[in-house]
Design a protein around this motif. Structure first.
Motif, PDB file in Angstrom:
ATOM      1  N   THR A   1      55.430   5.937  61.072  1.00  0.00           N
ATOM      2  CA  THR A   1      54.070   5.988  61.211  1.00  0.00           C
ATOM      3  C   THR A   1      53.600   7.274  61.695  1.00  0.00           C
ATOM      4  OG1 THR A   1      54.477   5.327  63.636  1.00  0.00           O
ATOM      5  CG2 THR A   1      54.043   3.625  62.029  1.00  0.00           C
TER       6      THR A   1
ATOM      7  N   LEU B   1      54.288   6.791  54.295  1.00  0.00           N
ATOM      8  CA  LEU B   1      54.999   5.486  54.427  1.00  0.00           C
ATOM      9  C   LEU B   1      55.702   5.446  53.098  1.00  0.00           C
ATOM     10  CD1 LEU B   1      55.163   2.950  55.961  1.00  0.00           C
ATOM     11  CD2 LEU B   1      53.179   2.000  54.711  1.00  0.00           C
TER      12      LEU B   1
ATOM     13  N   LEU C   1      60.314   2.156  58.668  1.00  0.00           N
ATOM     14  CA  LEU C   1      59.023   2.564  58.095  1.00  0.00           C
ATOM     15  C   LEU C   1      58.365   3.138  59.135  1.00  0.00           C
ATOM     16  CD1 LEU C   1      58.086  -1.065  57.314  1.00  0.00           C
ATOM     17  CD2 LEU C   1      58.812   0.513  55.742  1.00  0.00           C
TER      18      LEU C   1
ATOM     19  N   VAL D   1      50.783  -0.335  59.312  1.00  0.00           N
ATOM     20  CA  VAL D   1      52.240  -0.797  58.931  1.00  0.00           C
ATOM     21  C   VAL D   1      52.410  -2.241  59.110  1.00  0.00           C
ATOM     22  CG1 VAL D   1      54.729  -0.661  59.054  1.00  0.00           C
ATOM     23  CG2 VAL D   1      53.267   1.281  59.364  1.00  0.00           C
TER      24      VAL D   1
ATOM     25  N   LEU E   1      59.088  -0.487  52.502  1.00  0.00           N
ATOM     26  CA  LEU E   1      58.084  -1.391  52.598  1.00  0.00           C
ATOM     27  C   LEU E   1      58.251  -2.557  51.950  1.00  0.00           C
ATOM     28  CD1 LEU E   1      55.491  -1.990  54.290  1.00  0.00           C
ATOM     29  CD2 LEU E   1      54.054  -1.193  52.376  1.00  0.00           C
TER      30      LEU E   1
ATOM     31  N   THR F   1      49.542   8.008  57.924  1.00  0.00           N
ATOM     32  CA  THR F   1      50.628   7.115  57.900  1.00  0.00           C
ATOM     33  C   THR F   1      50.658   6.448  56.399  1.00  0.00           C
ATOM     34  OG1 THR F   1      50.156   6.515  60.217  1.00  0.00           O
ATOM     35  CG2 THR F   1      51.242   4.940  58.846  1.00  0.00           C
TER      36      THR F   1
END
Length: 315
Positions: free
Chosen positions: A255, A142, A253, A277, A147, A138
């Protein structure tokens, strides 16, 4: 009107300028696990081959990999592109990098699935390995730009709604609790109808976050769609970067998840990546609002410590 404007902006951002960066070698296995359920059977054979034997596949030409997997050269190229690489040459380079990491011990091979006959010590070891791998995958996959944008939106939000059902609903409650403790106005309606009626009240300057591993949970997509149409900034936390929920997300986002098995369903394995996250979002927000977040956290710690005091000593 708002939806049309936002979708036009999304399309423009997706099609113009800088091409997407191919996944790092460490993220390749995570991409395979995330996308395999959406692939055709022939593409799954290619994906499974490159994930299980990166060194061997890195040495093969596109024709050789097609012959090894019983597919066609076109299928191999389509699989490479679906995994995020411009072409097969780029995928081979990533496979060589992944193989080198595995040989150095920095990218351990996956353990076998848990079986009904496993001793409890093996269950602990396998679960611990899968959890660690999920976190690493993850983190590797990411998008920190997305983010950062999501964090900025949360910091400036008048109100935040978080949508999730089942195991993802628990993660939604976790994010909401964290944000409330630093003074943000956050809600995590557990009832799908309440989620939609809450979303109707959102507007520009508000934020809606949808958490769904499959990315196709209707009870999560619907309130996000409503929030999107109302002009709120929308965020999707999902294991499927091309899932339906992303159609209504300004920021996506992704995962990773450990391999699903009979004794470890997706709802259980997806939670680890989602919580990472969520923690990244919270810490990012707390950093940017430190002057107000730190006193708020201190006050909440003090209040909880007061409740834990022996009954006779409570004020």
């Amino acid at each position: 009107m708002t939806q049309g404007i936002k979708e036009t902006c999304k399309d423009a951002g997706a099609s113009g300028g800088v091409p997407p960066v191919p996944p790092a070698p460490a993220a390749l296995a995570a991409k395979v696990r995330a996308l395999a359920p959406t692939m055709t059977r022939s593409m799954q054979r290619v994906a499974e081959a490159v994930a299980s034997d990166p060194a061997g596949c890195a040495a093969l030409t596109v024709t050789g990999l097609a012959e090894r997997t019983g597919t066609s050269e076109a299928t191999v190229v389509r699989t490479a592109r679906l995994l995020g690489y411009p072409g097969y040459r780029d995928l081979r380079l990533a496979l060589a990098g992944l193989a080198a990491q595995q040989q150095s011990g920095r990218a351990p091979a996956l353990t076998t699935d848990i079986t009904v006959d496993d001793p409890i010590a093996d269950v602990v070891a396998k679960l611990a390995h899968d959890e660690q791998q999920t976190l690493a995958d993850t983190a590797a996959g990411l998008d920190t730009v997305q983010l950062g944008a999501a964090v900025a939106a949360l910091v400036a939000a008048r109100r935040i709604d978080v949508y999730g059902i089942g195991a993802s609903g628990l993660v939604a409650q976790d994010l909401t609790q964290k944000l409330l403790r630093i003074g943000l106005m956050a809600h995590a309606p557990g009832d799908p109808h309440l989620a939609v009626t809450n979303a109707v009240q959102l507007r520009a300057g508000d934020v809606a976050v949808a958490i769904t591993h499959s990315g196709s949970t209707r009870d999560v997509i619907e309130p996000l769609r409503v929030a999107f149409e109302r002009g709120a900034t929308t965020v999707a936390i999902t294991g499927r970067p091309d899932a339906p929920v992303t159609q209504y997300a300004d920021h996506v986002l992704t995962t990773s998840t450990a391999r699903e098995s009979e004794l470890r369903p997706a709802a259980m394995s997806s939670r680890t990546g989602q919580l990472l996250v969520v923690d990244c979002l919270f810490v990012g927000v707390a950093q940017r609002t430190y002057e107000t977040a730190a006193p708020a956290l201190a006050a909440s710690y003090e209040a909880l410590a007061h409740r834990r005091s022996p009954r006779g000593r409570r004020a």
